[in-house]
Design a protein around this motif. Structure first.
Motif, PDB file in Angstrom:
ATOM      1  N   LEU A  18       0.808  -1.219   0.000  1.00  0.00           N
ATOM      2  CA  LEU A  18       0.000   0.000   0.000  1.00  0.00           C
ATOM      3  C   LEU A  18       0.841   1.268   0.000  1.00  0.00           C
ATOM      4  CD1 LEU A  18      -2.851  -1.087   2.433  1.00  0.00           C
ATOM      5  CD2 LEU A  18      -3.054  -0.646  -0.022  1.00  0.00           C
ATOM      6  N   LYS A  19       2.130   1.153   0.262  1.00  0.00           N
ATOM      7  CA  LYS A  19       3.021   2.313   0.192  1.00  0.00           C
ATOM      8  C   LYS A  19       3.409   2.626  -1.252  1.00  0.00           C
ATOM      9  CE  LYS A  19       5.088   1.486   4.762  1.00  0.00           C
ATOM     10  NZ  LYS A  19       6.327   1.073   5.487  1.00  0.00           N
ATOM     11  N   ARG A  20       3.167   1.687  -2.157  1.00  0.00           N
ATOM     12  CA  ARG A  20       3.538   1.879  -3.560  1.00  0.00           C
ATOM     13  C   ARG A  20       2.372   2.496  -4.334  1.00  0.00           C
ATOM     14  NH1 ARG A  20       6.775  -0.761  -0.043  1.00  0.00           N
ATOM     15  NH2 ARG A  20       8.845  -1.005  -0.956  1.00  0.00           N
ATOM     16  N   LYS A  21       2.717   3.132  -5.424  1.00  0.00           N
ATOM     17  CA  LYS A  21       1.717   3.733  -6.281  1.00  0.00           C
ATOM     18  C   LYS A  21       1.175   2.699  -7.258  1.00  0.00           C
ATOM     19  CE  LYS A  21      -0.744   6.646  -8.703  1.00  0.00           C
ATOM     20  NZ  LYS A  21      -2.071   7.070  -8.208  1.00  0.00           N
ATOM     21  N   PHE A  22      -0.134   2.436  -7.182  1.00  0.00           N
ATOM     22  CA  PHE A  22      -0.819   1.592  -8.158  1.00  0.00           C
ATOM     23  C   PHE A  22      -1.845   2.437  -8.887  1.00  0.00           C
ATOM     24  CE2 PHE A  22       0.870  -1.545  -5.203  1.00  0.00           C
ATOM     25  CZ  PHE A  22       1.294  -2.554  -6.052  1.00  0.00           C
ATOM     26  N   ASP A  23      -2.351   1.915  -9.986  1.00  0.00           N
ATOM     27  CA  ASP A  23      -3.343   2.647 -10.764  1.00  0.00           C
ATOM     28  C   ASP A  23      -4.776   2.273 -10.381  1.00  0.00           C
ATOM     29  OD1 ASP A  23      -1.529   4.139 -12.642  1.00  0.00           O
ATOM     30  OD2 ASP A  23      -0.861   2.083 -12.994  1.00  0.00           O
ATOM     31  N   HIS A  24      -4.916   1.217  -9.619  1.00  0.00           N
ATOM     32  CA  HIS A  24      -6.220   0.841  -9.055  1.00  0.00           C
ATOM     33  C   HIS A  24      -5.952  -0.209  -7.985  1.00  0.00           C
ATOM     34  CE1 HIS A  24     -10.671   0.845  -9.404  1.00  0.00           C
ATOM     35  NE2 HIS A  24     -10.565  -0.345  -8.846  1.00  0.00           N
ATOM     36  N   ILE A  25      -6.756  -0.177  -6.923  1.00  0.00           N
ATOM     37  CA  ILE A  25      -6.678  -1.202  -5.882  1.00  0.00           C
ATOM     38  C   ILE A  25      -8.043  -1.841  -5.735  1.00  0.00           C
ATOM     39  CG2 ILE A  25      -6.268  -1.679  -3.439  1.00  0.00           C
ATOM     40  CD1 ILE A  25      -4.308   0.662  -3.387  1.00  0.00           C
ATOM     41  N   PHE A  26      -8.052  -3.163  -5.765  1.00  0.00           N
ATOM     42  CA  PHE A  26      -9.292  -3.930  -5.605  1.00  0.00           C
ATOM     43  C   PHE A  26      -9.167  -4.746  -4.317  1.00  0.00           C
ATOM     44  CE2 PHE A  26     -12.262  -7.318  -5.958  1.00  0.00           C
ATOM     45  CZ  PHE A  26     -13.272  -6.896  -6.792  1.00  0.00           C
ATOM     46  N   TYR A  27     -10.117  -4.558  -3.403  1.00  0.00           N
ATOM     47  CA  TYR A  27     -10.060  -5.248  -2.111  1.00  0.00           C
ATOM     48  C   TYR A  27     -11.402  -5.898  -1.783  1.00  0.00           C
ATOM     49  CZ  TYR A  27     -10.274  -5.915   2.943  1.00  0.00           C
ATOM     50  OH  TYR A  27     -10.462  -6.462   4.186  1.00  0.00           O
ATOM     51  N   THR A  28     -11.345  -7.143  -1.317  1.00  0.00           N
ATOM     52  CA  THR A  28     -12.518  -7.830  -0.791  1.00  0.00           C
ATOM     53  C   THR A  28     -12.239  -8.186   0.661  1.00  0.00           C
ATOM     54  OG1 THR A  28     -13.034  -8.791  -2.950  1.00  0.00           O
ATOM     55  CG2 THR A  28     -14.064  -9.802  -1.028  1.00  0.00           C
ATOM     56  N   GLY A  29     -13.147  -7.803   1.564  1.00  0.00           N
ATOM     57  CA  GLY A  29     -12.941  -8.125   2.965  1.00  0.00           C
ATOM     58  C   GLY A  29     -13.809  -7.292   3.880  1.00  0.00           C
ATOM     59  N   SER A  30     -13.318  -7.059   5.087  1.00  0.00           N
ATOM     60  CA  SER A  30     -14.112  -6.391   6.115  1.00  0.00           C
ATOM     61  C   SER A  30     -14.133  -4.882   5.924  1.00  0.00           C
ATOM     62  CB  SER A  30     -13.543  -6.705   7.499  1.00  0.00           C
ATOM     63  OG  SER A  30     -12.286  -6.079   7.673  1.00  0.00           O
ATOM     64  N   GLU A  31     -15.150  -4.257   6.498  1.00  0.00           N
ATOM     65  CA  GLU A  31     -15.244  -2.799   6.452  1.00  0.00           C
ATOM     66  C   GLU A  31     -14.064  -2.162   7.177  1.00  0.00           C
ATOM     67  OE1 GLU A  31     -18.072   0.797   8.145  1.00  0.00           O
ATOM     68  OE2 GLU A  31     -18.935  -1.217   7.939  1.00  0.00           O
ATOM     69  N   ARG A  32     -13.627  -2.771   8.289  1.00  0.00           N
ATOM     70  CA  ARG A  32     -12.518  -2.214   9.066  1.00  0.00           C
ATOM     71  C   ARG A  32     -11.251  -2.115   8.206  1.00  0.00           C
ATOM     72  NH1 ARG A  32      -8.114  -4.031  11.492  1.00  0.00           N
ATOM     73  NH2 ARG A  32      -8.591  -6.201  10.969  1.00  0.00           N
ATOM     74  N   VAL A  33     -10.893  -3.205   7.537  1.00  0.00           N
ATOM     75  CA  VAL A  33      -9.690  -3.183   6.696  1.00  0.00           C
ATOM     76  C   VAL A  33      -9.939  -2.342   5.448  1.00  0.00           C
ATOM     77  CG1 VAL A  33      -8.034  -4.592   5.416  1.00  0.00           C
ATOM     78  CG2 VAL A  33      -8.937  -5.408   7.601  1.00  0.00           C
ATOM     79  N   GLY A  34     -11.162  -2.349   4.958  1.00  0.00           N
ATOM     80  CA  GLY A  34     -11.494  -1.526   3.806  1.00  0.00           C
ATOM     81  C   GLY A  34     -11.199  -0.052   4.051  1.00  0.00           C
ATOM     82  N   ARG A  35     -11.461   0.404   5.250  1.00  0.00           N
ATOM     83  CA  ARG A  35     -11.153   1.796   5.597  1.00  0.00           C
ATOM     84  C   ARG A  35      -9.645   2.057   5.553  1.00  0.00           C
ATOM     85  NH1 ARG A  35     -15.421   4.598   7.910  1.00  0.00           N
ATOM     86  NH2 ARG A  35     -17.270   3.338   8.365  1.00  0.00           N
ATOM     87  N   ILE A  36      -8.863   1.090   6.006  1.00  0.00           N
ATOM     88  CA  ILE A  36      -7.403   1.224   5.964  1.00  0.00           C
ATOM     89  C   ILE A  36      -6.918   1.301   4.521  1.00  0.00           C
ATOM     90  CG2 ILE A  36      -5.233   0.058   6.517  1.00  0.00           C
ATOM     91  CD1 ILE A  36      -6.693  -1.189   8.948  1.00  0.00           C
ATOM     92  N   ILE A  37      -7.465   0.425   3.674  1.00  0.00           N
ATOM     93  CA  ILE A  37      -7.106   0.429   2.240  1.00  0.00           C
ATOM     94  C   ILE A  37      -7.458   1.780   1.618  1.00  0.00           C
ATOM     95  CG2 ILE A  37      -7.558  -0.641   0.000  1.00  0.00           C
ATOM     96  CD1 ILE A  37      -6.222  -2.653   1.759  1.00  0.00           C
TER      97      ILE A  37
END
Length: 468
Positions: free
Chosen positions: A182-201
């Motif tokens: 997550l410290k690197r620059k990506f052009d899109h991030i796709f995440y499946t999981g909990s709301e708690r971790v989703g907020r971190i992402i």
């Protein structure tokens, strides 16, 4: 420094970015070849995929085939069938003031994207987003869930064998690896999981101005009225708690049932339970186990709460803490303040709450965060229309649960706290694409109207007032 084989994360991302800059992933032939390779991978290694998931989550192999392998293959076949049409520029109309001109939308790949998988469907939730990203022509980093290490290792081994190594990488590891990514620059991030971790992402992505797709969860409601077919309703509700032991983000999390429907539904649930488990109760080898003891203990705290709050035990209730197993279980007359109603269950427990009518159910649902899915069991057309109109959710399903996830022509995703963005089929292709606007205006002087240029005159203003 975290390693991915012999390359660091920085070296891996830089390699993929170099590949993307070469333009090769934009070609139809390249995308088609990657998708065909993925399909071969699924077909040629089905037994290994089944074994990796079955031994890890005690999941029946037929269930692995149905909920993981078949869904992935369907996604690949859909992309292969439609890829050419999805890639074609979409012509759009222009206004008379732009005459003569042509305009279109060109879907181009975003670049290097990051996909975080999830443990509850360790194949499906890694590979279906990967299909969408590759179809859109991206280079991809996949980070499988460390909570399913056998499946993660299998995914890495086989994808490394079948996909273009210059455009793709699997990086395994725990939270520390995710943090580094997550410290690197990506052009899109796709995440499946909990709301708690989703907020971190989401927070990490915001620092890089990186767009995200977040497939989260929440408490998805089911409403059952007196017009429902109780036999099929009971079977389908129970199926939703049997499959993957309810560890599904779109499982019905609680049921709101009209008082007239409570007793007929109870009888039908008892019948369905005995149909599903002829020995009298669910056995440990018939249903998927829970992911780990912490999750088991969280659910057992709900199961063992005071009956006056938790509700009456109608079916199920058996468990084995040592093997992280709980039978599909239904409670009746659960109180809204019960532990089981305070957070997403993500397990084989189903609380049933009585309501007077649809209006009370809709009020109950609207007082809570937007769910990922909402279910209604009814044959009343007016009730179905009212429910669909009133509930803000990622999906409304009538007379079934979960089924919409397997339909490639339907977009899948949440709203509000249940998620951001959509995928599956064309929706997934568009999620991983940039819809670039393209306008071609004639260069001929005769069409370069003076009225749009200075100086402003009364005559020009009158003409433009008519045209605009």
């Amino acid at each position: 420094m975290v390693d991915n084989g012999t390359l660091s994360i920085d070296e891996t991302v830089n390699k993929l970015r170099g590949t993307f800059k070469s333009q090769k992933t934009k070609r139809y032939e390249w995308r088609k070849a990657q998708l065909q390779a993925m399909l071969r991978m699924m077909q040629e290694n089905e037994d290994e995929f089944k074994e990796s998931v079955a031994t890890e989550l005690w999941k029946p192999k037929l269930e692995v085939k149905m909920t993981e392998i078949s869904t992935i293959e369907k996604s690949i076949k859909c992309a292969l069938k439609n890829l050419k049409s999805w890639m074609k520029p979409v012509p759009v109309s222009t206004e008379i003031t732009h005459f003569p001109s042509t305009a279109k939308i060109i879907n181009e790949p975003l670049g290097v994207v990051l996909v975080f998988g999830a443990w509850n469907f360790p194949l499906n939730l890694c590979l279906v987003p990967l299909v969408d990203a590759l179809a859109a022509g991206n280079c991809v980093v996949v980070k499988p869930s460390e909570l399913a290490p056998k499946a993660s290792a299998t995914v890495k081994k086989l994808l490394d064998m079948y996909l273009d190594p210059e455009a793709f990488a699997v990086i395994e590891g725990g939270a520390d690896v995710a943090e580094e990514l997550l410290k690197r620059k990506f052009d899109h991030i796709f995440y499946t999981g909990s709301e708690r971790v989703g907020r971190i992402i989401y927070e990490a992505a915001a620092k890089q101005l990186t767009p995200v797709t977040l497939e989260l969860g929440g408490k998805s409601p089911a409403f059952i009225d007196e017009s429902a077919n109780f036999e099929t309703t009971a079977r389908r509700l129970l199926f939703g708690k049997h499959i993957n032991s309810g560890q599904i983000c779109i499982a019905a999390d609680y049921a709101l049932v009209t008082k007239e429907a409570m007793e007929p539904l109870r009888a039908a649930l008892l019948d369905a339970y005995h149909q599903f488990y002829p020995k009298g109760e669910a056995a440990k080898d018939e249903t998927t186990h829970l992911v780990h003891q912490r999750h088991t203990d969280r659910l057992l705290a709900m199961l063992n709460e005071d009956e006056k709050v938790r509700g009456e035990l109608v079916i199920g209730g058996q468990y084995d803490r040592e093997s992280n197993w709980i039978a599909p279980t239904v409670f009746y007359n659960t109180k809204p303040e019960a532990k089981i109603m305070q957070e997403e269950i993500f397990g084989p427990l189903l609380p049933v709450l009585p309501v007077e009518d649809l209006d009370e159910a809709l009020q109950f649902i609207s007082d809570r965060p937007h769910p990922l899915a909402a279910y209604i069991f009814s044959t009343n057309r007016s009730a179905i229309d009212s429910f669909s109109f009133a509930v803000s959710t990622g999906a409304v399903v009538v007379n079934h649960v979960i089924l919409h996830f397997s339909i490639e022509t339907l977009p899948f995703g949440g709203v509000g706290s249940s998620g951001i963005g959509r995928y599956h089929g064309k929706s997934g292709f568009e999620t991983f694409s940039n819809g670039k606007a393209f306008l071609h205006k004639s260069a001929r002087k005769v069409f370069d109207l003076d009225i749009v240029y200075p100086p402003v005159t009364e005559r020009k203003a009158k003409i433009l007032d008519v045209l605009l």
